[in-house]
Design a protein around this motif. Structure first.
Motif, PDB file in Angstrom:
ATOM      1  N   ARG A  26     -44.029  36.424  -6.715  1.00  0.00           N
ATOM      2  CA  ARG A  26     -44.397  37.743  -7.248  1.00  0.00           C
ATOM      3  C   ARG A  26     -44.229  37.795  -8.773  1.00  0.00           C
ATOM      4  O   ARG A  26     -44.983  38.477  -9.461  1.00  0.00           O
ATOM      5  N   ASN A  27     -43.223  37.077  -9.280  1.00  0.00           N
ATOM      6  CA  ASN A  27     -42.913  37.165 -10.712  1.00  0.00           C
ATOM      7  C   ASN A  27     -43.625  36.121 -11.578  1.00  0.00           C
ATOM      8  O   ASN A  27     -43.403  36.075 -12.782  1.00  0.00           O
ATOM      9  N   CYS A  28     -44.454  35.274 -10.990  1.00  0.00           N
ATOM     10  CA  CYS A  28     -45.110  34.243 -11.809  1.00  0.00           C
ATOM     11  C   CYS A  28     -46.517  34.686 -12.213  1.00  0.00           C
ATOM     12  O   CYS A  28     -47.052  35.664 -11.695  1.00  0.00           O
ATOM     13  N   ASP A  29     -47.090  33.951 -13.170  1.00  0.00           N
ATOM     14  CA  ASP A  29     -48.479  34.211 -13.572  1.00  0.00           C
ATOM     15  C   ASP A  29     -49.451  33.361 -12.760  1.00  0.00           C
ATOM     16  O   ASP A  29     -50.528  33.801 -12.394  1.00  0.00           O
ATOM     17  N   VAL A  30     -49.067  32.112 -12.528  1.00  0.00           N
ATOM     18  CA  VAL A  30     -49.974  31.137 -11.928  1.00  0.00           C
ATOM     19  C   VAL A  30     -49.306  30.467 -10.727  1.00  0.00           C
ATOM     20  O   VAL A  30     -48.150  30.035 -10.823  1.00  0.00           O
ATOM     21  N   ILE A  31     -50.030  30.394  -9.611  1.00  0.00           N
ATOM     22  CA  ILE A  31     -49.551  29.686  -8.422  1.00  0.00           C
ATOM     23  C   ILE A  31     -50.408  28.434  -8.248  1.00  0.00           C
ATOM     24  O   ILE A  31     -51.630  28.509  -8.170  1.00  0.00           O
ATOM     25  N   ILE A  32     -49.744  27.272  -8.235  1.00  0.00           N
ATOM     26  CA  ILE A  32     -50.451  25.992  -8.154  1.00  0.00           C
ATOM     27  C   ILE A  32     -50.077  25.293  -6.858  1.00  0.00           C
ATOM     28  O   ILE A  32     -48.907  25.278  -6.477  1.00  0.00           O
ATOM     29  N   PHE A  50     -54.740  31.385  -9.356  1.00  0.00           N
ATOM     30  CA  PHE A  50     -54.483  30.299  -8.407  1.00  0.00           C
ATOM     31  C   PHE A  50     -55.179  29.021  -8.859  1.00  0.00           C
ATOM     32  O   PHE A  50     -56.363  29.042  -9.177  1.00  0.00           O
ATOM     33  N   LEU A  51     -54.443  27.914  -8.905  1.00  0.00           N
ATOM     34  CA  LEU A  51     -55.019  26.622  -9.258  1.00  0.00           C
ATOM     35  C   LEU A  51     -54.724  25.648  -8.122  1.00  0.00           C
ATOM     36  O   LEU A  51     -53.600  25.595  -7.621  1.00  0.00           O
ATOM     37  N   THR A  52     -55.740  24.905  -7.706  1.00  0.00           N
ATOM     38  CA  THR A  52     -55.532  23.978  -6.589  1.00  0.00           C
ATOM     39  C   THR A  52     -56.024  22.582  -6.935  1.00  0.00           C
ATOM     40  O   THR A  52     -56.905  22.397  -7.774  1.00  0.00           O
ATOM     41  N   THR A  53     -55.428  21.599  -6.287  1.00  0.00           N
ATOM     42  CA  THR A  53     -55.977  20.233  -6.324  1.00  0.00           C
ATOM     43  C   THR A  53     -55.964  19.736  -4.881  1.00  0.00           C
ATOM     44  O   THR A  53     -55.123  20.152  -4.091  1.00  0.00           O
TER      45      THR A  53
END
Lengths: 243, 243
Positions: A26-32, A50-53
């Protein structure tokens, strides 16, 4: 100094995440994360980037986390289960030497061993060994040795990555090794899709497990010599005496 | 049919509990547990009825849970860490045969192995064995055999109950056994009071661990042959190749 949170999201269902893990997301900017895991959490954390690999792109995923954090963003890298059990926490520390100004904080979660155990009953109540059957990053000879010695030591054994299309006969091979020390009637259990839609579980003997097909979403449990079946559940006694 | 929830509350801090565990405690009438664990959760679940039994009164505690549920109350039995790892889930199933109308549901939590690993860095990234050094319910010969075979198999080893007043030299004895197969410079770590006030951790070699005094609130980690120290953290590589 900025901090990247490496977060174990548990088996999959939102409710199986810790309060601390949910707060970090909840407190982050980006979820990877790996595409599949990002899809599991997306609906609960609207408004995040959201960033995914894909799978097998773990090094790229970690570098992406460091580069994003270096831009000044608060990053959470997610892993299924616990980030420290066959998860990304190790690789993040290894790569962190290149980013000395960024700190790593690991937030633990429920791993498939304990998540699956809760579905089956109580198979892990006593000493146990966790072994991955994936020989992608580990020589098969080492896996074989661990299966044999853990069986000789009468550990309850929990297997991760017990099978896939390419490794269709690995569980059978593993069972043959364990059968050198464990009895064919040893109580075993399998759980698929722990904490997700379509969760299933089954208890059986080690002889039956040998002839069972499993996929990569299955976690396998092989009892010790004292493990029993009670009311369709797999239970290893701790040894408390009662009349 | 009524259901008793057997709930792993995690290492201690409220935030390290899963959302599902907190929901179960919020929705029950009675919380039953060992005095120390009930004190850890009490302030967060005001208005509940709390029942406690001291250590070594595990059978009585379980019977109390069944008797209270039989009165028609919604019962949650709490354990620290995960209820299925040296916890009460096994005994609850064993005793449940006397109460066929009451169902058991285990709610998993973060056990000391993964909670402590997150503090130290990433020691459990590869295959590991969990061994309790308590010989209260297990013959020492069995513990010794497991220490030797797990070391020969090059598992990362996590020790629960590594010491107490009565068992002051058990960790030293265990280290001597592990040193037959593991190098004296093997990277090790200890964590005390995981997720509670006064949490401390330290990394050291196996030779140093042999001469270290620990108490029953400490969890001990012994690396495999590849475990390294990175930026003061204990890290076991999974084996992802990177340049």
């Amino acid at each position: 100094m900025s901090t990247i949170f490496v977060v174990g999201i548990g088996p999959g269902a939102y409710e199986k995440m810790t309060i601390e893990a949910a707060d970090a997301l909840r407190n982050c900017d980006v979820i990877i994360g790996y595409t599949v895991y990002v899809d599991l959490v997306k609906e609960h954390f609207a408004g995040k980037e959201f960033l995914t690999t894909p799978m097998r792109k773990e090094v790229e995923r970690c570098r992406l986390a460091f580069e994003t954090a270096a831009e000044g963003k608060q990053v959470a890298m997610i892993c299924s289960g616990d980030a420290g059990v066959y998860g990304m926490a190790g690789l993040m520390y290894e790569l962190s030497e290149e980013w000395p100004d960024i700190e790593i904080k690991v937030i633990p979660g429920v791993t498939a061993a304990t998540g699956g155990a809760a579905v089956l009953g109580a198979p892990l109540i006593h000493d146990f060994a966790l072994i991955s059957l994936s020989d992608l990053l580990t020589p098969w000879e080492k896996i074989e040795k661990r299966l044999l010695l853990a069986s000789e030591a009468d550990f309850v054994i929990c297997l991760y990555n017990p099978g896939s299309h390419k490794r269709a006969d690995y569980l059978e091979k593993a069972c043959d090794l364990m059968l050198r020390y464990k009895a064919p009637e040893t109580v075993c259990g399998i759980v698929s899709q722990i904490g997700r839609d379509g969760e299933t579980s089954r208890t059986m003997t080690l002889a039956e497990l040998r002839n069972t097909k499993v996929d990569m979403f299955t976690t396998v449990f092989i009892g010790n010599s004292q493990t029993k079946e009670i009311r369709d559940h797999m239970v290893t006694p701790r040894g408390y005496r009662y009349e």
